[in-house]
Motif scaffolding. Structure first.
Motif, mmCIF file in Angstrom:
data_model
loop_
_atom_site.group_PDB
_atom_site.id
_atom_site.type_symbol
_atom_site.label_atom_id
_atom_site.label_comp_id
_atom_site.label_asym_id
_atom_site.label_seq_id
_atom_site.Cartn_x
_atom_site.Cartn_y
_atom_site.Cartn_z
ATOM 1 N N THR A 1 0.956 3.801 -3.138
ATOM 2 C CA THR A 1 0.456 5.139 -2.832
ATOM 3 C C THR A 1 1.499 6.192 -3.176
ATOM 4 O OG1 THR A 1 -0.988 4.310 -1.073
ATOM 5 C CG2 THR A 1 -0.411 6.635 -1.008
ATOM 6 N N SER B 1 -7.708 -6.476 0.314
ATOM 7 C CA SER B 1 -7.497 -5.396 1.270
ATOM 8 C C SER B 1 -6.511 -4.375 0.735
ATOM 9 C CB SER B 1 -7.002 -5.956 2.605
ATOM 10 O OG SER B 1 -5.779 -6.646 2.432
ATOM 11 N N VAL B 2 -5.534 -4.813 -0.055
ATOM 12 C CA VAL B 2 -4.560 -3.886 -0.624
ATOM 13 C C VAL B 2 -5.204 -3.042 -1.715
ATOM 14 C CG1 VAL B 2 -2.399 -3.720 -1.901
ATOM 15 C CG2 VAL B 2 -2.607 -5.332 -0.014
ATOM 16 N N VAL C 1 -10.723 6.296 5.112
ATOM 17 C CA VAL C 1 -11.487 5.082 4.819
ATOM 18 C C VAL C 1 -12.168 5.232 3.473
ATOM 19 C CG1 VAL C 1 -11.884 4.545 7.249
ATOM 20 C CG2 VAL C 1 -13.515 5.980 6.038
ATOM 21 N N VAL D 1 -8.284 -2.117 -1.816
ATOM 22 C CA VAL D 1 -9.059 -1.112 -1.083
ATOM 23 C C VAL D 1 -8.125 -0.085 -0.470
ATOM 24 C CG1 VAL D 1 -10.551 -0.723 0.918
ATOM 25 C CG2 VAL D 1 -11.019 -2.613 -0.646
ATOM 26 N N GLY D 2 -6.984 -0.531 0.037
ATOM 27 C CA GLY D 2 -6.035 0.389 0.651
ATOM 28 C C GLY D 2 -5.524 1.440 -0.312
ATOM 29 N N VAL D 3 -5.141 1.018 -1.514
ATOM 30 C CA VAL D 3 -4.626 2.002 -2.464
ATOM 31 C C VAL D 3 -5.754 2.884 -2.996
ATOM 32 C CG1 VAL D 3 -2.601 0.646 -3.092
ATOM 33 C CG2 VAL D 3 -4.707 0.361 -4.404
ATOM 34 N N THR E 1 -8.149 3.888 -1.274
ATOM 35 C CA THR E 1 -8.419 4.830 -0.191
ATOM 36 C C THR E 1 -7.391 5.949 -0.142
ATOM 37 O OG1 THR E 1 -9.418 3.069 1.131
ATOM 38 C CG2 THR E 1 -8.706 5.044 2.311
ATOM 39 N N HIS E 2 -6.130 5.622 -0.352
ATOM 40 C CA HIS E 2 -5.057 6.575 -0.091
ATOM 41 C C HIS E 2 -4.403 7.171 -1.330
ATOM 42 C CE1 HIS E 2 -5.126 5.656 4.190
ATOM 43 N NE2 HIS E 2 -5.159 4.368 3.889
ATOM 44 N N ASN F 1 -16.538 0.798 -1.452
ATOM 45 C CA ASN F 1 -15.985 -0.440 -0.907
ATOM 46 C C ASN F 1 -16.769 -1.648 -1.401
ATOM 47 O OD1 ASN F 1 -14.425 -2.141 0.638
ATOM 48 N ND2 ASN F 1 -15.447 -1.678 2.558
ATOM 49 N N VAL G 1 0.823 -1.220 0.000
ATOM 50 C CA VAL G 1 0.000 0.000 0.000
ATOM 51 C C VAL G 1 0.853 1.264 0.000
ATOM 52 C CG1 VAL G 1 -1.708 1.349 1.280
ATOM 53 C CG2 VAL G 1 -2.046 -1.109 0.957
#
Length: 291
Positions: free
Chosen positions: A103, A129-130, A267, A132-134, A136-137, A273, A99
């Motif tokens: 990012t 999850s990764v 988030v 979604v993580g990228v 998000t950020h 999501n 992430v």
């Protein structure tokens, strides 16, 4: 604000999984449409720390991981060239966690592309999850490549929420549709009003307000892109459910991203999501510009 050369750069996360190669192929086709270059990047999380007093092994675990990372990048570059032999492709291996690595790269890119899930080294770089993580950020729009290819004539579905991310999201969807020469399906839902059946008499007013909000969100874009046909849907339903349903016949779903309360920006919104995890086609997540 990104420089022009950075806006023409598509970063793709690679981890050796089939999902990663699908992301690379999607990004290669997009690079042709944009006249962009591809930057393939993979991360290695392991750093050797030999114990004091023990001899160092002849071949470290890190050496093996870097060897595998190089092979993953070679395979990804070959996949990209099969789709777009004319596109310039760069490769990079970075030590770090997925992430933050992706990012950081997003700050110098016009688009970041990842797979929806990964089964490569440690199932790490492209795990759900990764992704979604990228999304998000990241500092640029993110496309999570998942689902099926529904054909070059399939529409672009746009989720309109009228929030702070609205204008950037609408712009991305219209530009994507124009480049593909396909229609936009613009969707705005007004959910379930509080109360029981006694609130039904005001549903008409709520629907009318939703129609006006959708029209205002699209105002000017139909004039800017006169060749893009637009179908408007105002629906009394849960936004994520409607968008996932429409994704079954789309080639791309475009949604905005916003957090809530003190966690804004930390988030991914509940609708985004859900769509990232359940859509039947690639999903673009467009965050509002940071001020």
């Amino acid at each position: 604000m990104s420089r022009p050369e950075e806006r023409g750069r598509i970063v793709v996360g690679v981890d050796g999984s089939p999902e990663a190669l699908e992301a690379v192929r999607w990004a290669a086709a997009e690079a042709v449409r944009r006249g962009a270059s591809l930057h393939l990047i993979t991360s290695v999380e392991w750093l050797d720390r030999p114990a004091i007093g023990l001899p160092a092994p002849e071949h470290s675990v890190a050496d093996k991981l870097f060897e595998l990372a190089g092979k993953d990048l070679d395979d990804a570059a070959s996949a990209a060239k099969e789709i777009a032999p004319e596109v310039r492709v760069n490769r990079q291996t970075v030590v770090g966690f997925p992430v933050p690595v992706l990012t950081a790269e997003s700050r110098h890119a016009g688009l970041l592309v990842v797979g929806g899930s990964g089964r490569g080294r440690f199932s790490s770089l492209l795990a759900g999850s990764v992704a979604v993580g990228v999304a998000t950020h990241a500092a640029c729009p993110v496309v999570v490549v998942r689902g099926e290819d529904h054909g070059d004539s399939a529409p672009v579905v746009l989720g309109v929420d009228g929030g702070r991310s609205g204008e950037a999201t609408v712009a991305f969807a219209f530009e994507a549709a124009a480049a593909r020469r396909v229609p936009v399906i613009a969707v705005h839902t007004w959910g379930f009003p509080p109360g029981d059946a006694r609130t039904a008499p005001i549903w008409g007013e709520i629907s009318d307000d939703a129609e006006r909000e959708l029209a205002e969100s699209l105002a000017g874009w139909t004039e800017k892109f006169p060749d893009v046909a637009v179908r408007r849907i105002v629906s009394h339903s849960v936004a994520a459910h409607r968008l996932v349903e429409l994704s079954q016949e789309a080639q791309l779903v475009v949604v905005g991203s916003r957090g809530h309360g003190q966690l804004v920006g930390l988030v991914l919104g509940s609708v985004s999501n859900a769509v990232v995890h359940r859509a039947a086609c690639p999903v673009a997540v467009v965050r509002p510009a940071r001020t």
